[in-house]
Design a protein around this motif. Structure first.
Motif, mmCIF file in Angstrom:
data_model
loop_
_atom_site.group_PDB
_atom_site.id
_atom_site.type_symbol
_atom_site.label_atom_id
_atom_site.label_comp_id
_atom_site.label_asym_id
_atom_site.label_seq_id
_atom_site.Cartn_x
_atom_site.Cartn_y
_atom_site.Cartn_z
ATOM 1 N N LEU A 45 0.868 -1.172 0.000
ATOM 2 C CA LEU A 45 0.000 0.000 0.000
ATOM 3 C C LEU A 45 0.906 1.223 0.000
ATOM 4 C CD1 LEU A 45 -2.709 -0.867 2.667
ATOM 5 C CD2 LEU A 45 -2.999 -0.790 0.216
ATOM 6 N N SER A 46 0.547 2.226 -0.801
ATOM 7 C CA SER A 46 1.366 3.429 -0.831
ATOM 8 C C SER A 46 0.851 4.409 0.210
ATOM 9 C CB SER A 46 1.331 4.059 -2.224
ATOM 10 O OG SER A 46 0.012 4.398 -2.557
ATOM 11 N N GLY A 47 1.667 5.377 0.538
ATOM 12 C CA GLY A 47 1.269 6.394 1.508
ATOM 13 C C GLY A 47 2.082 6.322 2.778
ATOM 14 N N ASN A 48 1.787 7.215 3.673
ATOM 15 C CA ASN A 48 2.492 7.326 4.945
ATOM 16 C C ASN A 48 2.236 6.081 5.801
ATOM 17 O OD1 ASN A 48 3.115 7.978 7.679
ATOM 18 N ND2 ASN A 48 3.061 10.152 7.136
ATOM 19 N N HIS A 49 3.310 5.474 6.313
ATOM 20 C CA HIS A 49 3.197 4.245 7.111
ATOM 21 C C HIS A 49 2.276 4.447 8.308
ATOM 22 C CE1 HIS A 49 6.610 1.939 5.322
ATOM 23 N NE2 HIS A 49 6.949 3.161 4.932
#
Length: 150
Positions: A45-49
């Protein structure tokens, strides 16, 4: 008269963006193919952890006011998270969507009977940046309560 069953398409989820891969899979299912997804825990999944994990944890707090046993039930395993993603992309209340969803199988790792099969992956769903920019479904699952099989 039933349509002729097509052969199973084995999709390797390793280093694939989960949403894009699931949209391809849902299209294959609606066309009448049997689809098997392997290595579900390695889908990304992309984005901020931290924001991604926080959103999943917030989602877990949604339950029935009268009795939590009545649901909704939240998946914590990587394979059920991915199958729930695909379920959101097929018309699950129509008969076509129900039969399509029954043709889907999702596995953590690669099962013995799939070891020799030709794995397929979609070029536009592969990650383009280094892995540190993404978080895997397996990591999210561990954060929200999955114990892990390995």
């Amino acid at each position: 008269m039933q349509k002729q069953q097509k052969t199973a398409v084995v999709v390797d989820a390793t280093n694939c963006i989960a949403g894009r891969m699931c949209s391809h899979v849902s299209k294959l299912l609606l066309q009448g193919n049997r689809v098997v997804i392997v290595n579900a825990e390695k889908a990304m999944l992309s984005g901020n952890h931290y924001k991604t994990i926080e959103l999943y944890k917030e989602h877990l707090e949604i339950n029935s006011v009268t009795n939590p046993i009545h649901g909704p039930f939240h998946p914590r395993r990587p394979d059920t998270i991915l199958s729930k993603m695909v379920r959101g992309m097929v018309p699950k209340r129509k008969s076509s969507g129900m039969t399509a969803f029954k043709r889907l199988r999702v596995y953590i790792g690669v099962p013995e009977e799939m070891k020799g099969a030709k794995m397929e992956s979609f070029s536009d769903s592969k990650i383009t940046k280094p892995e540190s920019y993404y978080i895997s479904i397996g990591e999210i699952a561990k954060q929200i309560g999955w114990k892990g099989e390995q």
